[in-house]
Enzyme design. Structure first.
Site, mmCIF file in Angstrom:
data_model
loop_
_atom_site.group_PDB
_atom_site.id
_atom_site.type_symbol
_atom_site.label_atom_id
_atom_site.label_comp_id
_atom_site.label_asym_id
_atom_site.label_seq_id
_atom_site.Cartn_x
_atom_site.Cartn_y
_atom_site.Cartn_z
ATOM 1 N N SER A 1 0.671 -1.321 0.183
ATOM 2 C CA SER A 1 -0.094 0.061 -0.028
ATOM 3 C C SER A 1 1.066 1.398 -0.073
ATOM 4 C CB SER A 1 -0.947 -0.105 1.158
ATOM 5 O OG SER A 1 -0.395 0.222 2.417
ATOM 6 N N ASP B 1 8.941 5.582 -11.016
ATOM 7 C CA ASP B 1 8.524 6.350 -12.187
ATOM 8 C C ASP B 1 9.144 7.583 -12.312
ATOM 9 O OD1 ASP B 1 6.815 4.057 -12.508
ATOM 10 O OD2 ASP B 1 5.135 5.186 -12.353
ATOM 11 N N LYS C 1 -1.169 -4.083 -3.370
ATOM 12 C CA LYS C 1 -2.421 -3.608 -2.730
ATOM 13 C C LYS C 1 -2.682 -1.980 -2.907
ATOM 14 C CE LYS C 1 -3.471 -5.331 1.172
ATOM 15 N NZ LYS C 1 -4.622 -6.152 0.840
#
Length: 430
Positions: free
Chosen positions: A314, A325, A339
């Protein structure tokens, strides 16, 4: 989203002994007031929250208004009957993360403001397909960690009582108990059944620990983040600033076995590391997108390597995905938990609570990692023997005796040397 930043958690799970402090506004005072003296009030209150906030506008293909009529036309003689009806109603959504907690269960979910837990110190989840109760991770330094529980262990019995057919709240209730009492957990690890006798304790939680580690290529700042709690961002800031004063040349951020926590905490920490860019986007059931971004006020631009594994879930995946990224960090280890759902937790009028899935989140590049996880840039798997050795002697974590850390240090050294050479060339050309 309607809730304050304190009300959003990522991939809500159960932390045995406590959980995440959350704040959610009661949106439906006028509705439940009709049933003020009746157990029906909690049924209506839960229905209203789901109707307003739930991420799936089809309610898993159910006629949600018809369900309201069905359950409010019943007569309830006790709160327990109403609670049973609420759980039946929520079962129709087939979403293990949207769940009702009676007052005792809701109380057990909350972290005390002093930062202490009472319990064994594991965070668990219920698999959506198998319904198995699975360990996301033990809290570092907790009785569960000391006993040797590991991420992905499946809890099949508590004190010899089978967990088959039980929901996550029922399992939490069995595991919790008074300080200094024992509980025996039977887990399935791969195909092997193991028993762990654990003494419940009061656990003081500090989410961040750090050290300056001497290294031929230059001093390295090692930061281990255990969970994204209310004080995680302030402790992370202190750690980075302290290591900067010690003139470290690069950082290793360890997110292994970090089960997540508060959304705003992961965003605040991301801003400390990355430049201008997107951290994460969340999409609700109406397609509305909420994008969290970072500015230019980072604390450091030194090279960064992040350690992840199957227990990184999470909020850990938010942070790791954002920095991966945005090309800010190299991820090393194994695939993360997967998750990618956001929950809002609502305290209800009678002291019970409701966790509701309100959105899905996506990494800056648009990756939906729910059930998929984030792949590291460099995969380094631990053998069963290596995992066991680190579990038995946790002082080895974050040292050369830790194979994933050793690889991270090797990669970071290369980046430090390249960074230093680049700086030298830049200086000589001026």
């Amino acid at each position: 989203m309607a809730n304050s930043k304190d009300g959003l958690v990522l991939g809500t799970t159960a932390l045995v002994g406590a959980g995440v402090v959350v704040i959610g506004a009661n949106l439906w005072q006028s509705s439940w007031a009709v049933f003020k003296e009746s157990p029906k009030e909690v049924v209506d209150e839960v229905w209203q929250v789901i109707n307003h906030d739930y991420v799936d506008a089809t309610f898993n293909g159910n006629d949600w208004r018809d369900i309201r009529n069905k359950y409010l036309n019943r007569n309830y003689t006790s709160r327990d009957e109403a609670y049973k009806a609420v759980r039946e109603m929520l079962d129709k959504l087939e979403d293990p993360y949207t769940r009702f907690m009676d007052p005792e269960q809701f109380k057990s979910m909350q972290i005390d403001t002093s930062g202490e837990l009472t319990g064994v110190g594991i965070q668990i989840t219920q698999d959506e397909e198998t319904k198995n109760i699975t360990v996301i991770s033990p809290i570092e330094g907790s009785p569960a960690a000391d006993a040797g529980l590991l991420s992905k262990d499946v809890i099949i019995k508590v004190d010899n009582k089978s967990t088959k057919g039980m929901d996550i709240n029922g399992v939490v209730s069995l595991i919790r108990g008074p300080v200094n009492t024992d509980v025996t957990l039977t887990v399935l690890r791969d195909k092997e059944k193991l028993n762990f006798k654990i003494k419940r304790a009061r656990i003081e939680i500090h989410p961040v620990r750090f050290s300056n580690q001497k290294n031929p290529a230059g001093n390295v700042g090692y930061i281990r983040l255990n969970q994204f709690s209310n004080n995680a961002s302030s402790e992370m800031r202190e750690a980075i600033q302290a290591l900067k004063k010690q003139k470290v040349e690069g950082f290793i951020l360890d997110l292994r076995s970090n089960p997540g926590g508060l959304l705003y905490s992961s965003a605040e920490i991301a801003r400390m590391w990355m430049g201008k860019g997107t951290i994460v986007s969340t999409v609700d059931r109406k397609g509305g997108e909420d994008r969290l971004t970072s500015g230019k006020n980072t604390l450091t631009d030194k090279p960064l390597v992040i350690l992840v594994d199957g227990g990184s879930a999470s909020a850990s995946e938010i942070l790791a995905g954002a920095l991966q990224d945005n090309k800010r960090a190299v991820l090393i280890g194994t695939k993360t938990f997967g998750k990618g759902l956001v929950q809002s937790v609502h305290p209800l009028e009678d002291g019970s609570g409701l966790a509701v899935t309100v959105a899905k989140y996506f990494t800056p590049s648009g990756r939906d990692i729910n059930k998929k996880g984030i792949e590291p840039d460099i995969e380094v798997k631990l053998t069963d023997d290596q995992r066991e050795a680190l579990s038995q002697d946790r002082e080895k974590i974050g040292t050369i005796a830790d194979p994933q850390y050793a690889k991270a240090l090797s990669v970071l050294n290369e980046k430090i040397l390249a960074n230093n050479n680049g700086n030298l060339q830049s200086s000589s050309s001026q």
